[in-house]
Write an enzyme that holds these catalytic residues in place. Structure first.
Site, mmCIF file in Angstrom:
data_model
loop_
_atom_site.group_PDB
_atom_site.id
_atom_site.type_symbol
_atom_site.label_atom_id
_atom_site.label_comp_id
_atom_site.label_asym_id
_atom_site.label_seq_id
_atom_site.Cartn_x
_atom_site.Cartn_y
_atom_site.Cartn_z
ATOM 1 N N THR A 195 -7.263 8.311 -3.401
ATOM 2 C CA THR A 195 -7.828 9.052 -1.944
ATOM 3 C C THR A 195 -7.874 10.946 -2.744
ATOM 4 O O THR A 195 -6.745 10.862 -3.518
ATOM 5 C CB THR A 195 -6.750 8.552 -1.650
ATOM 6 N N ASP A 196 -8.601 11.586 -1.841
ATOM 7 C CA ASP A 196 -8.340 13.215 -1.763
ATOM 8 C C ASP A 196 -7.431 13.286 -1.592
ATOM 9 O O ASP A 196 -7.153 14.127 -1.623
ATOM 10 C CB ASP A 196 -10.269 13.511 -1.996
ATOM 11 N N GLU A 197 -6.601 12.565 -0.849
ATOM 12 C CA GLU A 197 -5.857 13.181 0.247
ATOM 13 C C GLU A 197 -4.545 13.293 -1.026
ATOM 14 O O GLU A 197 -3.491 14.101 -1.044
ATOM 15 C CB GLU A 197 -4.956 12.072 0.857
ATOM 16 N N TYR A 200 2.747 8.592 2.774
ATOM 17 C CA TYR A 200 1.079 7.368 2.818
ATOM 18 C C TYR A 200 0.443 8.469 0.813
ATOM 19 O O TYR A 200 0.043 8.138 -0.357
ATOM 20 C CB TYR A 200 -0.410 7.055 3.183
ATOM 21 N N LYS A 234 0.304 7.100 -3.182
ATOM 22 C CA LYS A 234 -1.109 7.069 -3.665
ATOM 23 C C LYS A 234 -1.081 7.726 -4.825
ATOM 24 O O LYS A 234 -1.224 8.085 -5.934
ATOM 25 C CB LYS A 234 -2.183 7.560 -3.228
HETATM 26 P P1 NAD Z 1 -7.200 -1.739 4.116
HETATM 27 O O1 NAD Z 1 -6.171 -1.005 4.776
HETATM 28 O O2 NAD Z 1 -8.325 -1.946 4.784
HETATM 29 O O3 NAD Z 1 -7.315 -2.497 3.063
HETATM 30 C C1 NAD Z 1 -5.836 -2.854 2.306
HETATM 31 C C2 NAD Z 1 -6.159 -4.428 1.557
HETATM 32 O O4 NAD Z 1 -4.676 -4.268 0.691
HETATM 33 C C3 NAD Z 1 -6.036 -4.887 2.937
HETATM 34 O O5 NAD Z 1 -6.279 -6.071 2.321
HETATM 35 C C4 NAD Z 1 -4.580 -5.857 2.626
HETATM 36 O O6 NAD Z 1 -4.043 -7.059 3.084
HETATM 37 C C5 NAD Z 1 -3.549 -5.438 1.137
HETATM 38 N N1 NAD Z 1 -2.763 -5.103 0.599
HETATM 39 C C6 NAD Z 1 -1.996 -4.631 0.747
HETATM 40 N N2 NAD Z 1 -0.884 -4.459 0.837
HETATM 41 C C7 NAD Z 1 -0.993 -4.995 -0.840
HETATM 42 C C8 NAD Z 1 -0.211 -6.366 -1.149
HETATM 43 N N3 NAD Z 1 1.100 -5.869 -1.824
HETATM 44 N N4 NAD Z 1 -0.535 -6.579 -2.453
HETATM 45 C C9 NAD Z 1 -2.015 -7.570 -1.894
HETATM 46 N N5 NAD Z 1 -3.004 -7.066 -0.696
HETATM 47 C C10 NAD Z 1 -2.381 -5.813 -0.395
HETATM 48 O O7 NAD Z 1 -7.804 -0.511 2.913
HETATM 49 P P2 NAD Z 1 -9.288 0.266 2.790
HETATM 50 O O8 NAD Z 1 -9.316 1.442 3.740
HETATM 51 O O9 NAD Z 1 -10.048 -1.115 2.463
HETATM 52 O O10 NAD Z 1 -8.293 0.806 1.389
HETATM 53 C C11 NAD Z 1 -8.253 0.412 0.130
HETATM 54 C C12 NAD Z 1 -8.151 1.330 -0.715
HETATM 55 O O11 NAD Z 1 -8.395 2.714 -1.219
HETATM 56 C C13 NAD Z 1 -6.391 1.811 -0.979
HETATM 57 O O12 NAD Z 1 -5.995 1.691 -2.103
HETATM 58 C C14 NAD Z 1 -6.821 2.963 -0.251
HETATM 59 O O13 NAD Z 1 -6.061 3.969 -0.627
HETATM 60 C C15 NAD Z 1 -8.071 3.476 -0.843
HETATM 61 N N6 NAD Z 1 -9.233 4.595 0.345
HETATM 62 C C16 NAD Z 1 -8.885 4.815 1.110
HETATM 63 C C17 NAD Z 1 -9.849 5.139 1.700
HETATM 64 C C18 NAD Z 1 -10.376 5.359 3.500
HETATM 65 O O14 NAD Z 1 -11.023 5.811 3.933
HETATM 66 N N7 NAD Z 1 -10.324 4.175 3.714
HETATM 67 C C19 NAD Z 1 -10.432 6.918 1.409
HETATM 68 C C20 NAD Z 1 -10.283 7.080 -0.236
HETATM 69 C C21 NAD Z 1 -9.515 5.437 -0.318
HETATM 70 O O1 DAU Z 2 -9.158 11.194 2.695
HETATM 71 C C1 DAU Z 2 -9.760 9.457 2.724
HETATM 72 C C2 DAU Z 2 -8.753 9.050 3.485
HETATM 73 O O2 DAU Z 2 -8.645 8.882 4.727
HETATM 74 C C3 DAU Z 2 -7.606 7.484 3.100
HETATM 75 O O3 DAU Z 2 -6.936 8.049 1.995
HETATM 76 C C4 DAU Z 2 -6.751 7.586 4.154
HETATM 77 O O4 DAU Z 2 -6.562 5.428 3.507
HETATM 78 C C5 DAU Z 2 -7.681 7.237 5.153
HETATM 79 O O5 DAU Z 2 -6.986 6.481 6.084
HETATM 80 C C6 DAU Z 2 -8.335 8.076 5.820
HETATM 81 O O6 DAU Z 2 -7.300 9.061 5.989
HETATM 82 P P1 DAU Z 2 -7.038 9.740 7.475
HETATM 83 O O7 DAU Z 2 -5.988 10.057 7.890
HETATM 84 O O8 DAU Z 2 -7.687 11.228 6.645
HETATM 85 O O9 DAU Z 2 -7.801 8.564 8.217
HETATM 86 P P2 DAU Z 2 -7.746 8.529 9.771
HETATM 87 O O10 DAU Z 2 -8.905 7.985 10.660
HETATM 88 O O11 DAU Z 2 -6.226 8.425 9.843
HETATM 89 O O12 DAU Z 2 -7.588 10.383 10.582
HETATM 90 C C7 DAU Z 2 -9.166 11.094 10.451
HETATM 91 C C8 DAU Z 2 -8.763 11.518 11.424
HETATM 92 O O13 DAU Z 2 -9.041 11.870 12.927
HETATM 93 C C9 DAU Z 2 -7.867 12.889 11.474
HETATM 94 O O14 DAU Z 2 -8.271 13.913 11.289
HETATM 95 C C10 DAU Z 2 -6.093 12.110 12.015
HETATM 96 C C11 DAU Z 2 -7.626 11.761 12.945
HETATM 97 N N1 DAU Z 2 -6.825 10.638 14.154
HETATM 98 C C12 DAU Z 2 -6.995 10.209 13.930
HETATM 99 C C13 DAU Z 2 -5.976 9.143 14.889
HETATM 100 C C14 DAU Z 2 -6.548 7.469 13.991
HETATM 101 C C15 DAU Z 2 -7.315 11.478 15.540
HETATM 102 O O15 DAU Z 2 -7.845 12.377 15.969
HETATM 103 N N2 DAU Z 2 -6.782 10.320 16.239
HETATM 104 C C16 DAU Z 2 -6.658 9.059 15.872
HETATM 105 O O16 DAU Z 2 -5.725 8.380 16.693
#
Ligand code: NAD
Ligand code: DAU
Length: 340
Positions: free
Chosen positions: A126-128, A150, A154
């Site tokens: 992730t970019d985070e 988190y 990562k």
């Molecule tokens: P998600 O939370 O929707 O899904 C995570 C999946 O991993 C689920 O199916 C869960 O059951 C599985 N999981 C969790 N712990 C596990 C374990 N110990 N063993 C096996 N399976 C397990 O997540 P997502 O949003 O699809 O993110 C997927 C990947 O992409 C993550 O690594 C996250 O850090 C990365 N990522 C997400 C975003 C975003 O915006 N959602 C952005 C950048 C990177």
């Molecule tokens: O940047 C990549 C990341 O993006 C991934 O690595 C993470 O897995 C994914 O969850 C996401 O993280 P963020 O914290 O940026 O996403 P989130 O949707 O939780 O929040 C997006 C923005 O919205 C953040 O600035 C917080 C704000 N927010 C979020 C929630 C849940 C609110 O204002 N209210 C809310 O209830």
């Protein structure tokens, strides 16, 4: 290509599985997933009867289960690791699972790559991990400066990958994606939470002043970037995968309200900010463009509006989550009651 896709029942992992099976007739995919609260077999419904697909219910921290899945598949060419605890707010409230899965789980998979004859591992990150940046953008050599449990977990996973490549020559690489939106995202994250709250006549809890900036990436573009890194990336390298769509949370909220025909004053509630809330994420993606031939294709405004309409038209998918097992309700009470 025979793939072990860990975390393939989640949001991005399931999109990867659905899209790769649709694009590549000769790919076979075993999904290994623990089915935590975020893992959802409904996300894999479109491929569940495909003979090229198999599901294994297991934890990536369980080395014996990972070995068994690889052996039962007759070996795999690559592991793509999506498995992680992913919600920043939950990592603040309940951090332990993040350290276990995002660091130790990654280590277990790296050991599996060492033990078996596996050509590639892609660690989906992730970019985070770079933390917040007021101006400009981070490239792949940027300092890791995570702010939440988190992103620190990562970053720990990423450092394990780079160390295993340097020490043991493990052929692993990393993608760092930006904020991803699209169908099938668990409704705790900003876009699906706000859309489904709006559809249910509930308030949209906007943190702080709502001016935090995220770079939004459509899930199809994200999985295409991961696939490009798998097939064209170099072991030991990191590739940023960003959408190039920086928007404040207020801008995202305004589009959701406009698409659903709702007003700001009756829908939005400002709530106590997230502790350690990163102000702005921004990544430079020139390396992925030049070396992987990847670039995002989905127009942001159209992609977001299509996504909003998908949640409007697929209540069967999110109503079960929000009103089914009680986990969503537990989380809402735990996190949002104290912010109101
Ligand atoms: P998600 O939370 O929707 O899904 C995570 C999946 O991993 C689920 O199916 C869960 O059951 C599985 N999981 C969790 N712990 C596990 C374990 N110990 N063993 C096996 N399976 C397990 O997540 P997502 O949003 O699809 O993110 C997927 C990947 O992409 C993550 O690594 C996250 O850090 C990365 N990522 C997400 C975003 C975003 O915006 N959602 C952005 C950048 C990177
Ligand atoms: O940047 C990549 C990341 O993006 C991934 O690595 C993470 O897995 C994914 O969850 C996401 O993280 P963020 O914290 O940026 O996403 P989130 O949707 O939780 O929040 C997006 C923005 O919205 C953040 O600035 C917080 C704000 N927010 C979020 C929630 C849940 C609110 O204002 N209210 C809310 O209830």
């Amino acid at each position: 290509m025979r793939l072990l896709v860990c975390g393939g029942a989640g949001f991005i992992g399931s999109a990867f599985v659905r899209r790769m099976l649709a694009l590549h007739d000769d790919w076979q995919i075993v999904v290994l997933d623990k089915l935590t609260y975020a893992g959802n077999p409904d996300n894999l419904k479109p491929v569940k009867d495909d003979p090229r697909f198999r599901f294994v219910h297991a934890d990536i921290c369980d080395a014996a289960a990972v070995d068994a899945a690889i052996e039962r598949a007759g070996g795999v060419d690559a592991i793509v690791n999506f498995a992680a605890e992913t919600h920043v707010d939950r990592s603040i409230a309940e951090p332990e699972a993040f350290l276990k899965t995002d660091i130790l789980g990654t280590h277990t998979l790296l050991e599996a790559v060492r033990a078996h004859d596996i050509w590639r591992m892609v660690q989906v990150s992730t970019d985070e991990v770079y933390g917040s940046i007021d101006e400009g953008s981070f490239c792949e050599t940027g300092r890791l400066n995570p702010s939440s449990p988190y992103s620190a977990s990562k970053a720990g996973g990423d450092l394990q990958v780079l160390a295993y490549h340097a020490t043991y020559g493990v052929p692993a690489l990393i993608t760092r994606g930006s904020n991803t939106y699209g169908p099938y995202q668990y409704p705790e994250k900003l876009v699906p939470l706000f859309v489904t709250n709006a559809l249910e006549g509930e308030k949209l809890p906007l943190y702080g002043d709502g001016l935090n900036v995220r770079d939004w990436l459509h899930v199809d573009d994200h999985v295409d970037g991961i696939a490009a890194a798998l097939t064209a990336g170099e072991p030991g390298e990191v590739y940023n995968i960003g959408g190039g769509n920086e928007r404040t949370n207020r801008e995202i909220t305004a589009i959701i309200l406009e698409e659903l025909g709702l007003s700001w004053d009756t829908s939005v509630r400002s709530v106590t900010d997230r502790p350690g809330h990163d102000r702005r994420y921004s990544i430079a993606c020139d390396k992925a463009r030049a070396e992987l031939g990847w670039e995002p294709r989905v127009d942001f405004d159209e992609g977001l509006r299509q996504t909003i309409r998908w949640y409007r038209d697929n209540e069967w998918w999110w109503r079960k989550i929000k009103h089914g097992t009680g986990e969503f309700a537990r989380w809402r009470k735990r996190w949002y009651e104290e912010r109101a």
